[in-house]
Design a protein around this motif. Structure first.
Motif, PDB file in Angstrom:
ATOM      1  N   PHE A  20     -16.714  32.446  20.834  1.00 18.76           N
ATOM      2  CA  PHE A  20     -17.959  31.747  20.492  1.00 18.76           C
ATOM      3  C   PHE A  20     -19.039  32.726  20.024  1.00 18.76           C
ATOM      4  O   PHE A  20     -19.873  32.373  19.193  1.00 18.76           O
ATOM      5  CB  PHE A  20     -18.496  30.889  21.645  1.00 18.76           C
ATOM      6  N   ALA A  21     -19.005  33.946  20.568  1.00 15.44           N
ATOM      7  CA  ALA A  21     -20.013  34.942  20.148  1.00 15.44           C
ATOM      8  C   ALA A  21     -19.932  35.196  18.637  1.00 15.44           C
ATOM      9  O   ALA A  21     -20.956  35.399  17.978  1.00 15.44           O
ATOM     10  CB  ALA A  21     -19.817  36.253  20.906  1.00 15.44           C
ATOM     11  N   VAL A  22     -18.712  35.170  18.094  1.00 11.34           N
ATOM     12  CA  VAL A  22     -18.540  35.358  16.648  1.00 11.34           C
ATOM     13  C   VAL A  22     -19.179  34.187  15.909  1.00 11.34           C
ATOM     14  O   VAL A  22     -19.978  34.380  14.976  1.00 11.34           O
ATOM     15  CB  VAL A  22     -17.037  35.468  16.284  1.00 11.34           C
ATOM     16  N   ALA A  23     -18.860  32.974  16.372  1.00 15.94           N
ATOM     17  CA  ALA A  23     -19.430  31.784  15.729  1.00 15.94           C
ATOM     18  C   ALA A  23     -20.959  31.827  15.799  1.00 15.94           C
ATOM     19  O   ALA A  23     -21.644  31.627  14.795  1.00 15.94           O
ATOM     20  CB  ALA A  23     -18.884  30.526  16.392  1.00 15.94           C
ATOM     21  N   ALA A  24     -21.505  32.122  16.981  1.00 13.25           N
ATOM     22  CA  ALA A  24     -22.960  32.129  17.174  1.00 13.25           C
ATOM     23  C   ALA A  24     -23.634  33.140  16.250  1.00 13.25           C
ATOM     24  O   ALA A  24     -24.625  32.828  15.584  1.00 13.25           O
ATOM     25  CB  ALA A  24     -23.288  32.444  18.634  1.00 13.25           C
ATOM     26  N   THR A  25     -23.083  34.353  16.200  1.00 13.42           N
ATOM     27  CA  THR A  25     -23.689  35.393  15.368  1.00 13.42           C
ATOM     28  C   THR A  25     -23.639  35.025  13.889  1.00 13.42           C
ATOM     29  O   THR A  25     -24.627  35.187  13.155  1.00 13.42           O
ATOM     30  CB  THR A  25     -22.971  36.740  15.578  1.00 13.42           C
ATOM     31  N   PHE A  26     -22.478  34.530  13.446  1.00 11.53           N
ATOM     32  CA  PHE A  26     -22.336  34.204  12.027  1.00 11.53           C
ATOM     33  C   PHE A  26     -23.236  33.029  11.647  1.00 11.53           C
ATOM     34  O   PHE A  26     -23.817  33.019  10.555  1.00 11.53           O
ATOM     35  CB  PHE A  26     -20.860  33.919  11.679  1.00 11.53           C
ATOM     36  N   ILE A  27     -23.375  32.051  12.543  1.00  9.49           N
ATOM     37  CA  ILE A  27     -24.296  30.932  12.282  1.00  9.49           C
ATOM     38  C   ILE A  27     -25.721  31.471  12.166  1.00  9.49           C
ATOM     39  O   ILE A  27     -26.471  31.124  11.256  1.00  9.49           O
ATOM     40  CB  ILE A  27     -24.199  29.881  13.409  1.00  9.49           C
ATOM     41  N   ALA A  28     -26.075  32.368  13.092  1.00  9.56           N
ATOM     42  CA  ALA A  28     -27.425  32.935  13.109  1.00  9.56           C
ATOM     43  C   ALA A  28     -27.717  33.747  11.852  1.00  9.56           C
ATOM     44  O   ALA A  28     -28.861  33.857  11.425  1.00  9.56           O
ATOM     45  CB  ALA A  28     -27.603  33.815  14.351  1.00  9.56           C
ATOM     46  N   ILE A  29     -26.675  34.309  11.237  1.00  9.73           N
ATOM     47  CA  ILE A  29     -26.869  35.096  10.020  1.00  9.73           C
ATOM     48  C   ILE A  29     -26.887  34.195   8.787  1.00  9.73           C
ATOM     49  O   ILE A  29     -27.725  34.356   7.897  1.00  9.73           O
ATOM     50  CB  ILE A  29     -25.752  36.167   9.888  1.00  9.73           C
ATOM     51  N   VAL A  30     -25.966  33.228   8.759  1.00  9.54           N
ATOM     52  CA  VAL A  30     -25.799  32.417   7.545  1.00  9.54           C
ATOM     53  C   VAL A  30     -26.926  31.405   7.351  1.00  9.54           C
ATOM     54  O   VAL A  30     -27.515  31.332   6.268  1.00  9.54           O
ATOM     55  CB  VAL A  30     -24.434  31.688   7.549  1.00  9.54           C
ATOM     56  N   LEU A  31     -27.242  30.632   8.372  1.00 10.66           N
ATOM     57  CA  LEU A  31     -28.147  29.498   8.164  1.00 10.66           C
ATOM     58  C   LEU A  31     -29.536  29.879   7.640  1.00 10.66           C
ATOM     59  O   LEU A  31     -30.045  29.205   6.744  1.00 10.66           O
ATOM     60  CB  LEU A  31     -28.231  28.629   9.421  1.00 10.66           C
ATOM     61  N   VAL A  64     -31.604  36.693  14.647  1.00 10.62           N
ATOM     62  CA  VAL A  64     -30.156  36.723  14.865  1.00 10.62           C
ATOM     63  C   VAL A  64     -29.807  36.944  16.342  1.00 10.62           C
ATOM     64  O   VAL A  64     -29.028  36.200  16.936  1.00 10.62           O
ATOM     65  CB  VAL A  64     -29.487  37.810  13.992  1.00 10.62           C
ATOM     66  N   LEU A  65     -30.415  37.981  16.924  1.00 14.75           N
ATOM     67  CA  LEU A  65     -30.044  38.342  18.296  1.00 14.75           C
ATOM     68  C   LEU A  65     -30.452  37.254  19.292  1.00 14.75           C
ATOM     69  O   LEU A  65     -29.674  36.862  20.178  1.00 14.75           O
ATOM     70  CB  LEU A  65     -30.676  39.689  18.657  1.00 14.75           C
ATOM     71  N   LEU A  66     -31.671  36.735  19.129  1.00 13.12           N
ATOM     72  CA  LEU A  66     -32.165  35.679  20.022  1.00 13.12           C
ATOM     73  C   LEU A  66     -31.269  34.440  19.934  1.00 13.12           C
ATOM     74  O   LEU A  66     -30.856  33.873  20.962  1.00 13.12           O
ATOM     75  CB  LEU A  66     -33.605  35.319  19.642  1.00 13.12           C
ATOM     76  N   THR A  67     -30.947  34.040  18.708  1.00 11.81           N
ATOM     77  CA  THR A  67     -30.083  32.876  18.496  1.00 11.81           C
ATOM     78  C   THR A  67     -28.721  33.079  19.160  1.00 11.81           C
ATOM     79  O   THR A  67     -28.211  32.207  19.865  1.00 11.81           O
ATOM     80  CB  THR A  67     -29.884  32.645  16.981  1.00 11.81           C
ATOM     81  N   THR A  68     -28.144  34.261  18.936  1.00 10.39           N
ATOM     82  CA  THR A  68     -26.823  34.551  19.494  1.00 10.39           C
ATOM     83  C   THR A  68     -26.854  34.504  21.019  1.00 10.39           C
ATOM     84  O   THR A  68     -26.022  33.845  21.652  1.00 10.39           O
ATOM     85  CB  THR A  68     -26.363  35.950  19.030  1.00 10.39           C
ATOM     86  N   LEU A  69     -27.831  35.193  21.613  1.00  5.31           N
ATOM     87  CA  LEU A  69     -27.862  35.297  23.069  1.00  5.31           C
ATOM     88  C   LEU A  69     -28.130  33.944  23.731  1.00  5.31           C
ATOM     89  O   LEU A  69     -27.442  33.565  24.671  1.00  5.31           O
ATOM     90  CB  LEU A  69     -28.913  36.332  23.509  1.00  5.31           C
ATOM     91  N   LEU A  70     -29.113  33.191  23.214  1.00  3.04           N
ATOM     92  CA  LEU A  70     -29.437  31.898  23.836  1.00  3.04           C
ATOM     93  C   LEU A  70     -28.298  30.896  23.676  1.00  3.04           C
ATOM     94  O   LEU A  70     -27.968  30.161  24.622  1.00  3.04           O
ATOM     95  CB  LEU A  70     -30.738  31.328  23.255  1.00  3.04           C
ATOM     96  N   SER A  71     -27.677  30.858  22.500  1.00  2.00           N
ATOM     97  CA  SER A  71     -26.597  29.890  22.324  1.00  2.00           C
ATOM     98  C   SER A  71     -25.357  30.294  23.120  1.00  2.00           C
ATOM     99  O   SER A  71     -24.620  29.448  23.616  1.00  2.00           O
ATOM    100  CB  SER A  71     -26.268  29.693  20.837  1.00  2.00           C
ATOM    101  N   MET A  72     -25.133  31.608  23.283  1.00  2.00           N
ATOM    102  CA  MET A  72     -24.024  32.043  24.145  1.00  2.00           C
ATOM    103  C   MET A  72     -24.295  31.670  25.592  1.00  2.00           C
ATOM    104  O   MET A  72     -23.388  31.255  26.323  1.00  2.00           O
ATOM    105  CB  MET A  72     -23.810  33.557  24.028  1.00  2.00           C
ATOM    106  N   ALA A  73     -25.563  31.796  26.008  1.00  2.00           N
ATOM    107  CA  ALA A  73     -25.922  31.420  27.377  1.00  2.00           C
ATOM    108  C   ALA A  73     -25.624  29.938  27.590  1.00  2.00           C
ATOM    109  O   ALA A  73     -24.984  29.552  28.585  1.00  2.00           O
ATOM    110  CB  ALA A  73     -27.396  31.718  27.633  1.00  2.00           C
TER     111      ALA A  73
END
Lengths: 240, 100
Positions: free
Chosen positions: A176-187, B85-94
């Motif tokens: 999921f970390a991959v999905a989250a990071t890529f979503i955060a970069i792309v959108l 990016v980092l905030l989005t990743t960390l909060l959604s992972m949480a």
């Protein structure tokens, strides 16, 4: 060079700052890759490689999908040509990354180009491709790419040492970390209709190909989505 | 033999990553090609993340009990609103690790 500072020490601290920033941005992806690295290491040992050779695979090839599939082929006794053609097929999307990064990297000195080329994984591309040529920073990219490389080496080493105990990748949910990071970069980069359509087509096709078990779904769906996005921007005469 | 295999594999991967970074490569990416390549990031990264979210345990999973989907929607909202990016990743992972 508006950010040029008069004294050299601050240029060194700027490098360190950029490297740290790169390592931090890629950190979730580095964590997510750990189980895959463990798997790559243990599969190499299982394929009959000595420990040192198994580590060399991760150190030299440094490509998750190529290593996982490649070790499976070596274990199954595939011919060298099968192995190399499969490698070429799996690694083909890197050509696209390389072409995309050309304007940002090709003017750098040889050693910097070689380093970034060697480190140009999906993950490094993800954290640096959305930067403009002006924003692009060698030390940022190097910090991201090299920290990711180190994690891959350590994870592989653990897999080699652990040997047979292959981890259950789904169990951790780290993908999921991959999905989250890529979503955060792309959108946030979706500012034009053509980009939105590209994302939607890539989403639909990649899921379809994945569910249908079609090999090469990533590169295939990317190329189709890019072509449609490009065509839309031409038809609509979107500004660049 | 194994070393030859490993080195050839590594060479293929490296060449595919480095090829276009070489300025002496006799190819000039014209404005149309650059425009086309502008879509690589959105397309390729989406083609990697979408199957992780929607293709769970061998089939398409659009259910509200799919934690990947719920957390991905949350990540999408955060990404659009915060652009961090980092905030989005960390909060959604949480969120993902809480609900799964």
């Amino acid at each position: 060079m508006s950010d040029r500072t008069p004294n050299p020490p601050s240029s060194q601290s700027r490098r360190l700052y950029q490297m740290t920033r790169g390592a931090l941005i890629i950190l979730p992806l580095s964590i997510a890759v750990v189980p895959w690295g463990i798997l790559a290491g243990s599969l190499a040992v299982e394929a009959g490689l000595f420990d040192f050779q198994a580590q060399a695979v991760s150190a030299l090839v440094f490509a998750g999908s190529v290593q996982l599939v490649g070790m499976g082929l070596i274990k199954a006794g595939a011919t060298l040509s099968t192995l190399l053609l499969t490698t070429l097929f799996l690694t083909s999307r890197h050509l696209l990354y390389s072409a995309t990064m050309r304007t940002r990297i090709s003017h750098l000195p040889l050693h910097q180009r070689l380093l970034l080329g060697f480190l140009l994984t999906d993950e490094l591309f993800a954290v640096s491709s959305h930067q403009t040529r002006k924003e692009f920073d060698f030390w940022y990219a190097f910090g991201a790419g090299f920290s990711f490389y180190l994690v891959w080496q350590l994870a592989s080493l653990s897999g080699i040492v652990l040997g047979q105990s292959i981890p259950d990748l789904d169990q951790y949910g780290l993908d999921f970390a991959v999905a989250a990071t890529f979503i955060a970069i792309v959108l946030p980069s979706v500012k034009k209709l053509s980009v939105l359509v590209t994302v939607i087509i890539a989403l639909l096709l990649s899921v379809l190909f994945s569910v249908q078990g079609i090999e090469g779904g990533i590169i295939l769906s990317s190329l189709i989505a890019m072509t449609i996005g490009y065509a839309i921007s031409i038809v609509r005469k979107e500004p660049l | 033999m194994i070393w030859t295999t490993l080195i050839l594999m590594a060479a293929i991967v490296f060449i595919s990553r480095y090829l276009f970074l070489e300025p002496r490569l006799p190819i000039r990416l014209g404005p149309r090609v650059l425009h086309f390549l502008h879509y690589t990031g959105p397309a390729a990264l989406t083609a990697i993340w979408a199957p992780i979210v929607f293709h769970r345990e061998g089939s398409l999973d659009l259910g509200l009990d799919n934690p990947y989907l719920i957390a991905a929607v949350f990540a999408a909202l955060l990404a659009i609103t915060t652009r961090n990016v980092l905030l989005t990743t960390l909060l959604s992972m949480a969120l993902f690790f809480i609900i799964r």
